[in-house]
Scaffold this motif. Sequence first.
Motif, short mmCIF file in Angstrom:
data_model
loop_
_atom_site.label_atom_id
_atom_site.label_comp_id
_atom_site.label_asym_id
_atom_site.label_seq_id
_atom_site.Cartn_x
_atom_site.Cartn_y
_atom_site.Cartn_z
N TYR A 108 35.80 42.09 40.01
CA TYR A 108 37.23 42.41 40.10
C TYR A 108 37.82 42.57 38.70
O TYR A 108 38.61 43.49 38.45
CB TYR A 108 37.95 41.30 40.86
N PHE A 109 37.46 41.69 37.79
CA PHE A 109 37.98 41.74 36.42
C PHE A 109 37.69 43.08 35.77
O PHE A 109 38.55 43.66 35.10
CB PHE A 109 37.37 40.60 35.59
N ILE A 118 36.26 48.93 45.64
CA ILE A 118 35.75 48.77 46.99
C ILE A 118 34.32 48.21 46.98
O ILE A 118 33.84 47.68 47.98
CB ILE A 118 35.77 50.13 47.74
N GLY A 119 33.65 48.29 45.82
CA GLY A 119 32.30 47.74 45.69
C GLY A 119 32.28 46.27 45.34
O GLY A 119 31.25 45.73 44.91
N LEU A 120 33.39 45.58 45.56
CA LEU A 120 33.53 44.16 45.20
C LEU A 120 32.42 43.29 45.77
O LEU A 120 32.01 42.30 45.14
CB LEU A 120 34.89 43.66 45.72
N CYS A 121 31.88 43.63 46.94
CA CYS A 121 30.87 42.78 47.59
C CYS A 121 29.44 43.07 47.15
O CYS A 121 28.52 42.38 47.59
CB CYS A 121 30.97 42.95 49.12
N ILE A 122 29.25 44.05 46.27
CA ILE A 122 27.88 44.39 45.85
C ILE A 122 27.19 43.24 45.13
O ILE A 122 26.02 42.95 45.43
CB ILE A 122 27.90 45.66 44.96
N PRO A 123 27.84 42.54 44.19
CA PRO A 123 27.10 41.52 43.44
C PRO A 123 27.11 40.12 44.06
O PRO A 123 26.73 39.16 43.40
CB PRO A 123 27.84 41.50 42.09
N GLY A 287 30.46 45.18 36.07
CA GLY A 287 30.84 44.42 37.26
C GLY A 287 29.63 44.00 38.08
O GLY A 287 29.53 42.85 38.52
N ILE A 288 28.70 44.93 38.31
CA ILE A 288 27.51 44.62 39.10
C ILE A 288 26.51 43.80 38.29
O ILE A 288 26.03 42.76 38.74
CB ILE A 288 26.84 45.91 39.62
N TYR A 289 26.21 44.27 37.08
CA TYR A 289 25.16 43.64 36.28
C TYR A 289 25.52 42.21 35.91
O TYR A 289 24.74 41.27 36.15
CB TYR A 289 24.93 44.47 35.01
N PHE A 290 26.70 42.01 35.35
CA PHE A 290 27.11 40.66 34.98
C PHE A 290 27.49 39.82 36.21
O PHE A 290 27.35 38.60 36.19
CB PHE A 290 28.27 40.71 33.99
#
Length: 384
Positions: A108-109, A118-123, A287-290
């Motif tokens: 989110y940050f 919308i990809g908030l749930c990926i990680p 967002g995804i990696y970290f």
Amino acid sequence: MRYKLRNTGPEMEIVTSILLILATISALIICNTSLKSFYDEFFYNTYIISDFSVHNFVNDFLMSIFFLLAGLEIKEEMLYGSLSTLKKASFPVIASLGGVIVPAIIFYFYNVNTEYLIGLCIPISTDIAFAMGVYYLFSKYLGQGVKMFLLSLAVVDDLVSILLIGTVYSSHINFTYLFIGLIYLLLMIIGNKKFHIENLIYYLIGGLCLWYFIHLSGIHSTISGILLAIAIPSNTYKNSISTLHKLENYIRPINSLIIIPLFAFANTGLSLNHNLNLSNYPSLFFGIYFGLLIGKPLGIMLFTLLSHTLKLSTKPKGISWRCVFLVSLIASIGFTMSIFVSEVAFIGKDDLINASRIIILLSGVTSILISSLAIKTFKELHII
């Protein structure tokens, strides 16, 4: 009476992990050669019925079976296993919540004012197959308690992910079809509780009808797997093996040896020479990696330490904080679930799906290397 016959040994988990790796490498090789056109034609332009392609069949139907097995495992753990009492469940549940919330905050940050939000749930997800594969590779260094903690954490993680997929990523809901689907679910529950029906065919036919109407309703069809698991009898009335365990035993090898590798093969076909420029998606990358690499371990450790300090939960006996840390590293392997969520979140946006896949692959490789190195280092230092 409960009796179970489960094929859950380390060999199955390791074989599944190997097949996942082979499927991913095969898809990458094929899609970076002249065979890419055949790959795309088969998965995206070959239709099973109407506009339901082979790719849809893998992601919407076969993955419903994947979630059915996850649902059966969650149900069993809640009834009889590591989630059956508040005392048993509190530590892995709180750990899992930390492993969901902190990655979501990190994503989110980085993406709060972007189209990627919308990809908030990926990680937020842990890949059970890869995680358990890593565990079994180093099981001689890690105790049985670590295995149960990792499994319990991953089970709760799956439950949260499934609920979010079924709600956040559902389109406009057709309540008529939803109501019909819930009628089928109710009929199966009544058949179980009232008439003690243990016939597996009864639940499989009802499950197909449930999947069909959930699919038509606009709610993501994979949620039907979890709903079907609710209706499956966990007790035995006449037979020596419960319907739940019988179904588990049937679909577990199918899931491990066919569905998971096929999903990886169908969803990691990337043309690297066209999609490798991740500088076009910096916030999505971070967002995804970290989120996976840092957010999962940080969230698990932070939430477990706080809950233990505040006496909201108690760390299981036989598990050191060093082992909790190692589990947090292993849990950062998102892969299958993360790729699946990216497919659902960015549906129709191939560039974002491809970028997400590459980031998830990079993160997964990094997570496996870091967790493996950490376990070996801790072993060399004689602190596990």
